[in-house]
Design an enzyme around this catalytic site. Structure first.
Site, PDB file in Angstrom:
ATOM      1  N   GLY B 127     -34.838  12.574 -16.097  1.00  0.00           N
ATOM      2  CA  GLY B 127     -35.559  13.083 -15.100  1.00  0.00           C
ATOM      3  C   GLY B 127     -36.743  13.613 -15.627  1.00  0.00           C
ATOM      4  O   GLY B 127     -37.176  14.628 -15.499  1.00  0.00           O
ATOM      5  N   SER B 129     -40.104  11.490 -15.044  1.00  0.00           N
ATOM      6  CA  SER B 129     -41.335  10.835 -14.022  1.00  0.00           C
ATOM      7  C   SER B 129     -41.238  11.506 -12.877  1.00  0.00           C
ATOM      8  O   SER B 129     -39.977  11.965 -12.360  1.00  0.00           O
ATOM      9  CB  SER B 129     -41.311   9.355 -14.121  1.00  0.00           C
ATOM     10  OG  SER B 129     -41.670   8.776 -15.351  1.00  0.00           O
ATOM     11  N   SER B 161     -33.104   5.773 -13.995  1.00  0.00           N
ATOM     12  CA  SER B 161     -32.096   4.622 -13.894  1.00  0.00           C
ATOM     13  C   SER B 161     -30.676   5.405 -14.037  1.00  0.00           C
ATOM     14  O   SER B 161     -30.593   6.308 -14.413  1.00  0.00           O
ATOM     15  CB  SER B 161     -32.091   3.787 -15.534  1.00  0.00           C
ATOM     16  OG  SER B 161     -33.279   3.467 -15.471  1.00  0.00           O
ATOM     17  N   GLU B 242     -36.201   7.341 -27.852  1.00  0.00           N
ATOM     18  CA  GLU B 242     -35.944   6.012 -26.972  1.00  0.00           C
ATOM     19  C   GLU B 242     -36.841   4.819 -27.668  1.00  0.00           C
ATOM     20  O   GLU B 242     -36.326   3.902 -27.618  1.00  0.00           O
ATOM     21  CB  GLU B 242     -36.642   6.417 -25.657  1.00  0.00           C
ATOM     22  CG  GLU B 242     -36.860   5.233 -24.415  1.00  0.00           C
ATOM     23  CD  GLU B 242     -37.130   5.819 -23.082  1.00  0.00           C
ATOM     24  OE1 GLU B 242     -38.067   6.966 -23.037  1.00  0.00           O
ATOM     25  OE2 GLU B 242     -36.887   5.384 -22.138  1.00  0.00           O
ATOM     26  N   GLU B 366     -52.522   0.067 -19.603  1.00  0.00           N
ATOM     27  CA  GLU B 366     -53.832   0.813 -19.653  1.00  0.00           C
ATOM     28  C   GLU B 366     -53.747   1.964 -20.799  1.00  0.00           C
ATOM     29  O   GLU B 366     -54.543   2.187 -21.434  1.00  0.00           O
ATOM     30  CB  GLU B 366     -54.078   1.267 -18.470  1.00  0.00           C
ATOM     31  CG  GLU B 366     -54.668   0.169 -17.643  1.00  0.00           C
ATOM     32  CD  GLU B 366     -53.639  -0.871 -16.946  1.00  0.00           C
ATOM     33  OE1 GLU B 366     -52.627  -0.379 -16.907  1.00  0.00           O
ATOM     34  OE2 GLU B 366     -54.014  -1.734 -16.345  1.00  0.00           O
TER      35      GLU B 366
END
Lengths: 344, 383
Positions: B127, B129, B161, B242, B366
């Site tokens: 948890g 974003s 997810s 990750e 970006e």
């Protein structure tokens, strides 16, 4: 796996880098006068001639990557030395695994300067199709400044005396280019991996050119101010340079890996060499174009340096098979490997 | 510079490969499956990993792991990806939560969570974003307010997810609204009772991500990881795990995307088209650059370095290859890919649309370019 540069390779890069610093500026000088040997030309030919030469042909066990590290450093500073052309010619002669005769001592110690003659007029790549005249080569660098030519033909590689040299107008005057008429080969050796080894010398120089152009562009983006800020703080300026840096890294990684693959006779060596040459040409041209752009109005003047990178990039991309030809070869080989009949 | 595997590496790969070949024998090609079927196989795969002792590969032995270095997990994931293995349903638990708890957790926290992760009993989600905080993660606005014995949490999370399969969440929340944005964040090992979960339908019809709404959710003091206000530092650890665990997967996925489009063209008899050959040449160059760049990154890491900003270049190249290969595949269809009832057309469109996420998830294109501009080219911050 230890995919890092050896101590020795770092020292080569440093040593050649400082030689290159002293030879800087010859690319510009050639715009207004005939080519002149840069400072360091003789030292390079004399002291670095054994880099990348296999032991079987008189070397001291230096890997091809050692040589590429040196050439990349020269490309970065646009040094107009004959060394890369000479080294490519030497590599062209190194491919015949059956060869047990050492290369001539005067070649390895740089007293006899060679250049490679590989590209045929009207053909996009080596072995692309049989040249119209099998004894004429084009895009031969430093032909009048070299003592002999190493030629590639359908039958193999041979050390040739040019019977006619026609100077052409090179877009990069610091790399004089000629058409060369060759005497027929008396003794031909098998090309083996020689043409692959030599093409990687060109790819390495292109990677250096890309790196030099990226650095010059970044320097400009860090210092030039408009609208009250340095222009590198605008994403419209910064992002294309990030793309150029990415393409340069991709090309250099491909080139290093291809050299390892060739040196170790890996089954994928051929496609890796084509990939390296294609990617290096594209990266160098892209970086040089961005370098011009980021210099704004000054970028399109003779006075500023960015066009020097573009000129060198174009010449190297065209030599040893055009970049576009190499890219198509990569595609064709990749597709062939996936055909149902091909071994997976 | 040597790109050959050492004997030790080769032996490890052989061990892993041997087990994978056996364990994957009855597992179908995931690319051709519906989302429900993929999820089913993800669960099956997770159970097999746990039973086979492959969960906690890079965890220390004292915590029940195999005690191998971080690279071992990356190599295992690489070998699994090469064989088209499913993504394990508790990947977040094994590869993110476990290592982060080992790095920052108290003895009690380690005892509470690590066995459940190893045995496939405690599933986790991430948890981080929020709807208003994507690229600028540190601006997150979910709040944790002090209450007796713990914290009351309010806010919304997104792009989660497996939220619907998880019982625990690696949760970032703001515990100090006054502190500078990176300092006021705390990292919680939150039980998910009271979370409201809503699946997000993506443009390809899949629902692999969720939104989570937290209204007065209670989390106890025992579930603070790494200290109050220290959440950003702990979160960076998770993000490093990750990236590290997936470091060798990118090139595999790039190569597989190129394989698929080439196979399709060969099957259709259009592989000799010169524009296609040219496009494959360009894709192959970039795909190989990802593979070689990854090897160099691993080499640097092993030599004692930390992966540099160049990893942003690899991510960017990978995303480009997969997106372009998938577009090319769609456009090989007779009707340019727009008739979904054609043979395999819907699956190709699904993959193409999924690939659009590759320049957004895990750091947008970006953001990658900004990192390169600032840290490779030494340009000033442009954001």
């Amino acid at each position: 796996m230890r995919a890092t540069f050896t101590q020795e390779q770092q020292e080569i890069a440093e040593a050649v880098g400082s030689l290159a610093e002293s030879g800087k500026g010859t690319a510009r000088a050639a715009l207004s006068g005939p080519w002149q040997a840069p400072a360091g030309d003789a030292a390079l030919l004399r002291d670095f001639g054994l880099l990348g030469v296999p032991e079987a042909v008189g070397g001291i066990g230096s890997s091809l990557i050692d040589l590429l590290v040196a050439v990349e450093a020269l490309g970065e500073h646009l040094v107009a030395s004959r060394f890369p052309a000479h080294a490519a010619a030497v590599q062209l002669m190194c491919g015949d695994r059956a060869r047990s005769v050492p290369l001539p001592a005067d070649v390895l110690d740089g007293r006899r300067v060679l250049t490679a003659a590989v590209d045929a007029p009207g053909a996009a790549g080596w072995a692309d199709r049989v040249p119209v005249d099998p004894l004429v080569r084009t895009l031969v660098p430093y032909a009048t400044q070299a003592d002999a030519v190493v030629a590639l033909g359908p039958a193999g590689v041979w050390l040739a005396d040019p019977i006619g040299v026609t100077a052409r107008e090179s877009v990069d005057p610091s790399v004089p280019l000629s058409d060369v008429a060759l005497s027929a080969a008396e003794q031909v050796t098998q090309p083996g991996a020689g043409v692959h080894r030599a093409a990687l010398v060109v790819a390495a120089e292109l990677c250096g050119v890309a790196q030099g152009a990226v650095e010059l562009a970044a320097e400009q983006a860090r210092t030039r101010r408009q609208f009250g800020r340095v222009i590198g703080s605008f994403q419209g300026v910064a992002f294309p340079l990030a793309e150029a840096a990415t393409a340069r890294k991709a090309a250099w990684d491909l080139t290093l890996y291809a050299a390892w693959a060739v040196d170790n006779a890996r089954p994928d060596a051929e496609i890796q060499v084509h990939a390296a040459k294609a990617a290096a040409g594209r990266a160098a041209i892209f970086a040089a174009e961005r370098c011009i752009q980021v210099h704004g109005g000054m970028g399109i003047t003779m006075e500023a340096d960015p066009h020097l990178f573009l000129r060198r990039a174009f010449v190297l991309d065209a030599r040893f098979g055009r970049g576009s030809w190499h890219r198509r070869r990569v595609g064709a080989l990749r597709i062939a490997a996936r055909r149902p009949t091909a071994p997976r | 510079m040597d790109f050959a595997d050492s004997d030790v590496d080769l032996a490890f790969r052989r061990t892993v490969g041997g087990w994978l070949d056996e364990a994957l024998r009855d597992v179908p090609d995931q690319e051709e499956l519906s989302q429900d079927e993929r999820e089913h196989w993800s669960r099956v795969w997770q159970d097999r990993l746990c039973a086979g002792g492959w969960a906690g590969l890079s965890w220390p032995v004292e915590h029940g792991g195999r005690g191998l270095d971080a690279l071992a997990q990356a190599v295992f994931n690489e070998e699994a990806a090469v064989r088209g293995a499913p993504y394990p349903l508790n990947g977040v638990g094994m590869m993110l939560a476990g290592p982060t708890i080992i790095a920052h957790g108290t003895d009690e926290q380690q005892a509470r969570h690590l066995p459940g992760i190893l045995h496939g009993e405690e599933y986790w989600c991430q948890g981080f974003s929020e709807p208003g905080s994507g690229s600028d993660l540190a601006s997150l606005r979910t709040t944790a307010t002090r209450v007796d014995g713990g914290w009351r949490i309010n806010g919304a999370k997104i792009w989660t997810s497996n939220a619907h399969n998880a019982s625990r969440c690696l949760l970032l929340a703001r515990t100090d609204a006054e502190a500078p944005k990176h300092r006021g964040i705390t990292y919680f090992l939150a039980p998910m009772d009271g979370f409201t979960i809503r699946p997000l339908e993506m443009i390809n019809g899949d629902t692999e991500f969720n939104e989570m709404f937290l209204d007065d959710v209670f989390v106890s003091d025992d579930d603070v990881l790494g200290g109050v206000g220290n959440g950003w530092r702990v979160a960076l650890t998770t993000l490093a795990f990750e990236r590290g665990s997936m470091a060798l997967n990118l090139w595999v996925w790039a190569r597989q995307a190129v394989d698929r489009v080439v196979d399709l063209a060969v099957e259709r008899g259009v592989a000799d088209d010169s524009a296609f050959v040219d496009a494959v040449g360009a894709l192959q160059c970039d795909a190989e650059a990802v593979r070689i760049g990854s090897m160099r990154m691993v080499g640097e890491t092993r030599a004692g370095g930390v992966p540099g900003p160049e990893t942003s270049a690899l991510k960017s190249l990978w995303a480009g290859v997969v997106q372009n290969a998938n577009r090319l595949a769609v456009q090989l269809d007779e009707a340019g890919g727009v008739l979904l009832d054609g043979d395999g057309a819907a699956a190709r469109m699904r993959r193409y649309l999924r690939a659009r996420a590759h320049t957004i998830e895990g750091g947008t294109e970006e953001v990658q370019k900004s990192i390169l501009a600032e840290r490779v080219l030494d340009l000033p911050r442009s954001r």
